[in-house]
Design a protein around this motif. Structure first.
Motif, short mmCIF file in Angstrom:
data_model
loop_
_atom_site.label_atom_id
_atom_site.label_comp_id
_atom_site.label_asym_id
_atom_site.label_seq_id
_atom_site.Cartn_x
_atom_site.Cartn_y
_atom_site.Cartn_z
N THR A 1 14.05 5.57 3.54
CA THR A 1 14.50 4.86 4.75
C THR A 1 14.08 3.40 4.79
OG1 THR A 1 12.54 5.63 5.93
CG2 THR A 1 14.54 6.97 6.13
N SER A 2 13.22 2.97 3.87
CA SER A 2 12.74 1.59 3.87
C SER A 2 13.83 0.64 3.38
CB SER A 2 11.51 1.46 2.96
OG SER A 2 10.53 2.42 3.28
N PRO A 3 13.74 -0.65 3.71
CA PRO A 3 14.70 -1.63 3.19
C PRO A 3 14.69 -1.66 1.67
CG PRO A 3 13.39 -2.57 4.97
CD PRO A 3 12.76 -1.25 4.64
N CYS A 4 15.79 -2.12 1.09
CA CYS A 4 15.94 -2.08 -0.37
C CYS A 4 14.85 -2.87 -1.08
CB CYS A 4 17.32 -2.61 -0.76
SG CYS A 4 18.69 -1.50 -0.35
N ASP A 5 14.43 -4.02 -0.53
CA ASP A 5 13.42 -4.81 -1.21
C ASP A 5 12.06 -4.10 -1.22
OD1 ASP A 5 13.24 -5.16 1.58
OD2 ASP A 5 12.35 -7.16 1.40
N VAL A 6 11.77 -3.38 -0.13
CA VAL A 6 10.52 -2.61 -0.09
C VAL A 6 10.57 -1.48 -1.10
CG1 VAL A 6 9.05 -1.15 1.35
CG2 VAL A 6 10.12 -3.20 2.32
N LEU A 7 11.69 -0.79 -1.17
CA LEU A 7 11.84 0.30 -2.12
C LEU A 7 11.77 -0.21 -3.56
CD1 LEU A 7 14.67 2.30 -0.34
CD2 LEU A 7 12.30 3.05 -0.64
N ALA A 8 12.37 -1.36 -3.82
CA ALA A 8 12.33 -1.93 -5.16
C ALA A 8 10.90 -2.25 -5.57
CB ALA A 8 13.19 -3.19 -5.22
N GLU A 9 10.14 -2.85 -4.66
CA GLU A 9 8.73 -3.14 -4.95
C GLU A 9 7.94 -1.86 -5.19
OE1 GLU A 9 4.95 -4.80 -5.37
OE2 GLU A 9 6.93 -5.71 -5.57
N ALA A 10 8.19 -0.85 -4.37
CA ALA A 10 7.49 0.43 -4.54
C ALA A 10 7.82 1.04 -5.90
CB ALA A 10 7.88 1.38 -3.42
N CYS A 11 9.09 0.99 -6.30
CA CYS A 11 9.49 1.57 -7.58
C CYS A 11 8.88 0.81 -8.75
CB CYS A 11 11.00 1.60 -7.70
SG CYS A 11 11.78 2.80 -6.61
N ASP A 12 8.77 -0.51 -8.65
CA ASP A 12 8.12 -1.29 -9.70
C ASP A 12 6.67 -0.87 -9.85
OD1 ASP A 12 10.48 -2.63 -10.13
OD2 ASP A 12 9.90 -4.44 -9.03
N ARG A 13 6.02 -0.62 -8.73
CA ARG A 13 4.62 -0.18 -8.79
C ARG A 13 4.52 1.23 -9.38
NH1 ARG A 13 1.75 -1.79 -3.03
NH2 ARG A 13 2.69 -3.87 -2.74
N ILE A 14 5.45 2.12 -8.99
CA ILE A 14 5.45 3.47 -9.54
C ILE A 14 5.68 3.43 -11.04
CG2 ILE A 14 6.69 5.68 -9.57
CD1 ILE A 14 7.26 5.23 -6.57
N ALA A 15 6.58 2.54 -11.49
CA ALA A 15 6.84 2.40 -12.92
C ALA A 15 5.60 1.93 -13.67
CB ALA A 15 7.99 1.42 -13.13
N LYS A 16 4.88 0.96 -13.13
CA LYS A 16 3.65 0.49 -13.77
C LYS A 16 2.62 1.61 -13.83
CE LYS A 16 4.20 -4.32 -12.27
NZ LYS A 16 3.67 -5.41 -11.38
N PHE A 17 2.54 2.37 -12.75
CA PHE A 17 1.61 3.50 -12.71
C PHE A 17 1.95 4.52 -13.79
CE2 PHE A 17 0.96 7.86 -11.16
CZ PHE A 17 -0.42 7.87 -10.96
N ALA A 18 3.24 4.85 -13.91
CA ALA A 18 3.66 5.83 -14.90
C ALA A 18 3.41 5.33 -16.31
CB ALA A 18 5.14 6.16 -14.70
N GLU A 19 3.71 4.06 -16.56
CA GLU A 19 3.48 3.49 -17.89
C GLU A 19 2.00 3.51 -18.26
OE1 GLU A 19 5.24 -0.31 -17.41
OE2 GLU A 19 7.30 0.47 -17.35
N ARG A 20 1.16 3.30 -17.26
CA ARG A 20 -0.28 3.26 -17.50
C ARG A 20 -0.81 4.63 -17.90
NH1 ARG A 20 -1.84 1.89 -12.47
NH2 ARG A 20 -1.06 -0.20 -12.89
N HIS A 21 -0.23 5.70 -17.35
CA HIS A 21 -0.75 7.05 -17.58
C HIS A 21 0.05 7.84 -18.64
CE1 HIS A 21 -3.69 7.24 -14.24
NE2 HIS A 21 -2.89 6.35 -13.67
N TYR A 22 1.17 7.29 -19.07
CA TYR A 22 2.06 8.02 -20.00
C TYR A 22 1.42 8.08 -21.39
CZ TYR A 22 6.30 9.23 -22.58
OH TYR A 22 7.22 9.85 -23.39
N VAL A 23 1.52 9.26 -21.99
CA VAL A 23 1.02 9.47 -23.35
C VAL A 23 2.17 10.05 -24.17
CG1 VAL A 23 -0.61 10.68 -24.83
CG2 VAL A 23 -1.36 9.81 -22.61
#
Length: 430
Positions: free
Chosen positions: A407-429
């Motif tokens: 339900t958040s605005p697109c720019d907020v969701l985009a920022e959240a997804c960028d952070r989630i992507a960094k998090f996943a990349e950091r923990h991915y093996v």
């Protein structure tokens, strides 16, 4: 002379006219019903929300409140109708336990579409859709007879909360992600026994955003009819089906299965705090006479829901244009696509594009994230490292998932997804 002295255990000595005698200590214990009441969503939010340790601002994508960021608001027609009722001063008192007749008639007219037919006598107004679900479960399932209800898995955590709080047993039927979260029909049927008194069907669904076809709903009805089990239909997201998709209400289909349709204003009109829900009784076989009586009796526990909103319901439902619902659904789809597109390319993640409602679920391939054991651990670490707050799949009985509220605005969701992507990349093996 009267005096008391108590020790640290609350045990007192009563002194009266020079005589002393022991009094038993205080022993104020919670009730069984109170102990049974655990809402996994609210519990998770309240425990975790304040625990981010990064300097980044928290992006909350956890609770299904469309008003949180101010980009989704009630229709102007709804606001005008409510203000008018407040100013008129005619609805400040109690309403009938079933709700105001004018409001019930307006609801009946509003939901009598695509073959569904309701009168005001079929409508029972409740304090939000959660109250509608609670009342329906209480009316149909008897804890003193060891009865149970079937709920979807994954599914909205409140179903279990509302049932087990009153000692009604729950059994789950599986939803299949590869089939757009349709029910596993064979497994559903295998869960029915002689103590099963209701099947909860959530369509469109939380947390998966599924929108069932008429054919799939018919197969569920066939099972319910064969075993003579009523259905509680949670259809609160009925107006938030994305463009190009069609919502089918169970009440619109030809069936002898008695159905309690639970819905309300909160999601479709983007006003959850107005706390206005309803139960619509669909009973073509004429077997719910006693259940209707019980629904009215249960409504008497709270002397009716919010009378101001009830007074505004006729104008709200009559004056809010279809374009309002269409625009809200289109906006939600656009926001869901932002999340889906950005996370689809992240290694180890599988987002599921919804067809309706406010949510998108993401699967973490736990084999590729060996330091993250489950959705709860993912949620904790994501909040700690990136200040993005989602709900773990465990709130919906799905392990290795998170639920994102879109339900958040697109720019907020985009920022959240960028952070989630960094998090996943950091923990991915690999």
């Amino acid at each position: 002379m009267l005096d008391k002295s108590c020790n640290t255990n609350g045990q007192c000595k009563k002194i009266d006219n020079g005589q002393t005698r022991e009094q038993k200590p205080w022993n104020v214990e919670p009730s069984t019903i109170g102990n049974n009441c655990i809402n996994p969503i609210r519990l998770t939010i309240e425990k975790l929300f304040s625990k981010s340790v990064t300097e980044k601002s928290i992006i909350s994508l956890a609770i299904g409140d469309p008003t949180l960021y101010g980009n989704l608001n009630p229709s102007q027609e709804s606001i005008d109708a409510l203000v008018k009722v407040v100013q008129q001063g005619k609805h400040n008192g109690y309403s009938p336990s079933m709700g105001l007749q004018t409001a019930r008639q307006a609801i009946a007219d509003f939901i009598s579409v695509d073959g569904a037919k309701f009168t005001s006598d079929d409508i029972f107004i409740c304090s939000g859709c959660a109250s509608s679900l609670e009342t329906s479960i209480t009316a149909l399932a008897d804890p003193f007879k060891g009865q149970n209800i079937l709920i979807p898995k994954p599914g909205f955590g409140a179903y279990k909360t509302l049932a087990v709080t009153i000692n009604v047993k729950v059994k789950s039927y599986d939803l299949i992600p590869e089939k757009n979260w349709e029910a596993d029909l064979n497994q559903l049927e295998s869960q029915i026994d002689d103590k099963t008194t209701a099947i909860v069907v959530n369509n469109p669904s939380n947390p998966c955003g599924a929108n069932y076809s008429k054919q799939h709903l018919q197969r569920i009805l066939d099972i319910a009819s064969r075993h003579r089990v009523p259905i509680i239909a949670d259809e609160i997201y009925e107006k938030l089906v994305y463009p190009g998709k069609k919502f089918v209400s169970l009440a619109s289909m030809e069936t002898d299965v008695p159905i309690l349709v639970c819905s309300g204003l909160s999601k479709s009109l983007l006003a959850p705090g107005w706390r206005q829900g309803w139960i619509a009784v669909c009973d073509r076989a004429g077997v719910m006479t006693e259940i209707r009586r019980i629904l009215e009796s249960l409504g008497q526990r709270i002397n009716g829901s919010n009378s101001l909103v009830q007074g505004a319901i006729p104008e709200i439902l009559q004056n809010t244009p279809q374009s309002f619902y269409d625009d809200a659904a289109a906006k939600l789809e656009k926001q869901a696509k932002v999340v889906y597109d950005r996370l689809s390319h992240v290694k180890g993640l599988t987002p599921y594009m919804p067809e309706a409602a406010l949510y998108l679920v993401v699967k973490f391939d736990l084999e590729k994230f060996p330091d993250l054991q489950n959705g709860l651990e993912i949620t904790k670490q994501l909040l700690n490292e990136e200040s993005v707050f989602c709900l773990p799949g465990e709130c919906f009985e799905m392990t290795g998932f998170i639920r994102i509220v879109i339900t958040s605005p697109c720019d907020v969701l985009a920022e959240a997804c960028d952070r989630i992507a960094k998090f996943a990349e950091r923990h991915y093996v690999e």
